[in-house]
Design a protein around this motif. Structure first.
Motif, PDB file in Angstrom:
ATOM      1  N   TYR A  30      34.584  24.496  33.776  1.00 32.22           N
ATOM      2  CA  TYR A  30      33.516  23.712  33.150  1.00 32.22           C
ATOM      3  C   TYR A  30      32.262  24.576  32.985  1.00 32.22           C
ATOM      4  N   GLY A  31      31.904  25.276  34.051  1.00 33.79           N
ATOM      5  CA  GLY A  31      30.696  26.096  34.035  1.00 33.79           C
ATOM      6  C   GLY A  31      30.729  27.184  32.983  1.00 33.79           C
ATOM      7  N   VAL A  34      29.732  25.994  29.683  1.00 34.47           N
ATOM      8  CA  VAL A  34      28.271  25.974  29.539  1.00 34.47           C
ATOM      9  C   VAL A  34      27.760  27.388  29.259  1.00 34.47           C
ATOM     10  N   GLY A  37      28.276  28.622  25.739  1.00 37.01           N
ATOM     11  CA  GLY A  37      27.396  28.019  24.741  1.00 37.01           C
ATOM     12  C   GLY A  37      26.000  28.627  24.706  1.00 37.01           C
ATOM     13  N   ARG A  38      25.653  29.391  25.729  1.00 34.74           N
ATOM     14  CA  ARG A  38      24.293  29.933  25.822  1.00 34.74           C
ATOM     15  C   ARG A  38      24.225  31.454  25.906  1.00 34.74           C
ATOM     16  N   GLY A  78      32.375  15.745  34.626  1.00 33.93           N
ATOM     17  CA  GLY A  78      31.209  16.602  34.443  1.00 33.93           C
ATOM     18  C   GLY A  78      30.731  17.092  35.793  1.00 33.93           C
ATOM     19  N   LEU A  81      24.629  20.944  37.265  1.00 35.05           N
ATOM     20  CA  LEU A  81      24.306  22.368  37.275  1.00 35.05           C
ATOM     21  C   LEU A  81      23.207  22.620  38.310  1.00 35.05           C
ATOM     22  N   VAL A  85      20.495  25.491  32.271  1.00 36.80           N
ATOM     23  CA  VAL A  85      21.015  26.678  31.590  1.00 36.80           C
ATOM     24  C   VAL A  85      20.648  26.506  30.122  1.00 36.80           C
ATOM     25  N   THR A  86      19.567  27.188  29.739  1.00 36.10           N
ATOM     26  CA  THR A  86      18.980  26.942  28.422  1.00 36.10           C
ATOM     27  C   THR A  86      19.008  28.142  27.489  1.00 36.10           C
ATOM     28  N   ALA A  91      22.044  31.652  31.474  1.00 31.64           N
ATOM     29  CA  ALA A  91      23.512  31.649  31.419  1.00 31.64           C
ATOM     30  C   ALA A  91      24.076  32.774  32.287  1.00 31.64           C
TER      31      ALA A  91
END
Length: 160
Positions: A30-31, A34, A37-38, A78, A81, A85-86, A91
């Motif tokens: 899952y992590g 994320v 995506g960043r 889910g 976090l 993580v933006t 990331a």
């Protein structure tokens, strides 16, 4: 305690540690979704390789749990976090955190496993520690052993 009782207790401890490692691998998969995506284009292949490695470990752990007669723990829908993580920088920090946490879980599995499983757990610990170093850019003295690691230089969360 009889030898049979000792073996049953050891198997129960092993299944518990396997389930913890499986849960951690679910979280890592899952992590890395994320992270992917960043992360910047320059590290995207690193993130993809880690994602694939964790999916493979997750599947192997689920088989191992089934082989010991237990039902593998399911992934959560889910995960919370540890920090937002933006962007690329967060990331990278998050990927390092994922790997550090996995190293700790695998250290526990090394302690409780026997035979070939112990070797597999030690290999997973090493791989997580190496990936953590690659993401973080520096190592810790005892990967997977939080009580012995010097974490004074590693940020708990990204700087604001």
């Amino acid at each position: 305690m009889s030898d049979t009782d000792k073996a049953a207790k050891a198997d129960k401890e092993t299944v518990t540690a396997l389930q913890a490692a499986l849960a951690a691998e679910h979280a890592a998969v899952y992590g890395y979704g994320v992270v992917g995506g960043r992360i910047g284009e320059d590290r995207r292949s690193d993130a993809r390789a880690a994602y694939d490695a964790h999916r493979a470990r997750r599947d192997a752990l689920a088989r191992e749990v089934r082989d010991l007669g237990a039902d593998p723990v399911a992934a959560s829908a889910g995960y919370a976090l540890p920090f937002p993580v933006t962007d690329r920088a967060t990331a990278v920090l998050f990927a390092a955190e994922l790997e550090s946490r996995l190293a700790g879980v695998y250290a526990d599995l090394v302690r409780s496993a026997r035979g070939a499983l112990r070797g597999t757990a030690a290999e997973a610990l090493r791989e997580a520690a190496v990936r953590a170093v690659r993401w973080r850019g520096e190592s810790v003295a005892f990967p997977g052993l939080a009580e012995r690691a010097d974490t004074s230089s590693a940020p708990a969360a990204p700087p604001a």
